[in-house]
Design an enzyme around this catalytic site. Structure first.
Site, mmCIF file in Angstrom:
data_model
loop_
_atom_site.group_PDB
_atom_site.id
_atom_site.type_symbol
_atom_site.label_atom_id
_atom_site.label_comp_id
_atom_site.label_asym_id
_atom_site.label_seq_id
_atom_site.Cartn_x
_atom_site.Cartn_y
_atom_site.Cartn_z
ATOM 1 C CB CYS A 91 -0.917 -0.021 1.419
ATOM 2 S SG CYS A 91 -1.897 1.247 1.281
ATOM 3 C CB CYS A 254 -3.994 5.022 -5.587
ATOM 4 S SG CYS A 254 -3.711 3.220 -5.290
#
Length: 333
Positions: A91, A254
């Protein structure tokens, strides 16, 4: 006040997206590598993930990271990534949050003007260069795991949408990259419900008919992210609405999605090495990335990506479980 479980955490947000960094209350997870620990966590620790991510302690767009001892000698900390959709291999925004928390809480030796933090993740070793001034993490630059384009000009039939064209790329997670205008939808937050519904339908159709699988780690599979490109997006400046299973948008640009987008652009011959690339989120925040070189992953041509962003600490907490709590694992509405 009674509690049969106490989890300590430092909460942060990275360019708008939350990361709950778990600093205490979780024992070392079994496994010789972080990939093995992720597999164990998926099989045995999902109630812990739901406890931290779902309501009432979390919310439908919650994200987090559980700090662990590293499994390799060249890493400072190990990390297991959690969110409402499950345990992730990697992530990007979460790693920026982790590096910021480690520096600003003194959990790693801090040097100015830059502190290097090496993180052992299920996807591989990730290096974070943290720009530090007066003890404050002002920017984090991540050298991510290798990224690659798995498919270009693919298509899938989606109920209600017809044939949808997409590129499939990997930057730590798999991403279907789709031009939003091709669906007849505007890049407009007022239409977010329609955009999200389209993203969930596309990812479900891809997993049903064209399941992406990592060429070197078959445990990394499936498309939970659809990166909808705004009109005018190109290899210098791209804007995206990132629709994610089971039903939310990434508030940040992101991080792993930025790396996947750069890999897709490079595979198309549109983004050269060592060229600045700006990726902008649905709420207007930005990451800046570039490709450092080329490589190979399981026989697939790949690139070495890095990107930069910033996180801010928003609070600290001990999350408790009263023995009479009717929702010991949280709930999803």
């Amino acid at each position: 006040m009674r509690s049969v479980r106490t989890i300590s955490a430092v909460d942060s947000h990275t360019e708008g997206m939350p990361t709950r960094v778990v600093t205490g209350g979780v024992a070392p997870v079994p496994g010789a590598t972080m990939a093995e620990r992720r597999r164990y966590a998926m099989e045995h620790l999902d109630p812990l993930r739901r406890f931290l991510m779902d309501e009432p302690r979390g919310h439908p767009a919650m994200s987090g990271a559980i700090l662990q001892p590293p499994t390799r000698a060249d890493a400072d900390w190990g990390v297991l990534y959690i969110e409402v959709s499950g345990f992730l291999p990697m992530c990007g925004h979460g790693t920026i949050g982790v590096a910021t928390v480690l520096v600003e809480t003194g959990m790693v030796p801090v040097t100015e003007p830059e502190t290097l933090v090496r993180l052992d993740t299920p996807a591989g070793l990730v290096e974070a260069r943290v720009t530090v001034r007066d003890g404050v993490a002002e920017k984090v630059t991540l050298r991510n795991v290798d990224a690659f384009a798995l498919e270009l000009d693919a298509s899938v039939r989606v109920p209600g949408l017809g044939e949808v064209r997409y590129d499939m790329a990997y930057g730590g997670n798999f991403y279907a990259v789709v031009d939003l205008a091709s669906l007849g939808l505007p890049f407009d937050r007022a239409r977010k419900d329609d955009i999200l519904a389209a993203g969930l339908a596309i990812s479900a159709a891809i997993d049903a008919h064209h399941l992406p699988v990592h060429p070197a780690d078959p445990l990394i599979r499936g498309c939970k992210h659809v990166q909808f490109l705004a009109p005018g997006s190109n290899a210098r400046h791209s804007r995206n609405a990132m629709a994610i299973q089971p039903g939310w948008f990434d508030r940040s640009p992101c991080g792993t999605g930025t790396c996947a987008r750069m890999a897709q652009l490079h595979a198309r011959g549109e983004l050269s090495l060592d060229t600045e690339f700006i990726n902008e989120s649905f709420i207007g925040t930005r990451f800046t990335g570039r490709l450092l070189g080329t490589s190979e992953v399981g026989g697939v041509p790949a690139v070495v990506p890095e990107f930069s962003g910033r996180a801010w600490i928003t609070g600290t907490a001990n999350y408790l479980l009263d023995p009479t709590d009717p929702f010991p694992d949280g709930f999803v509405l």
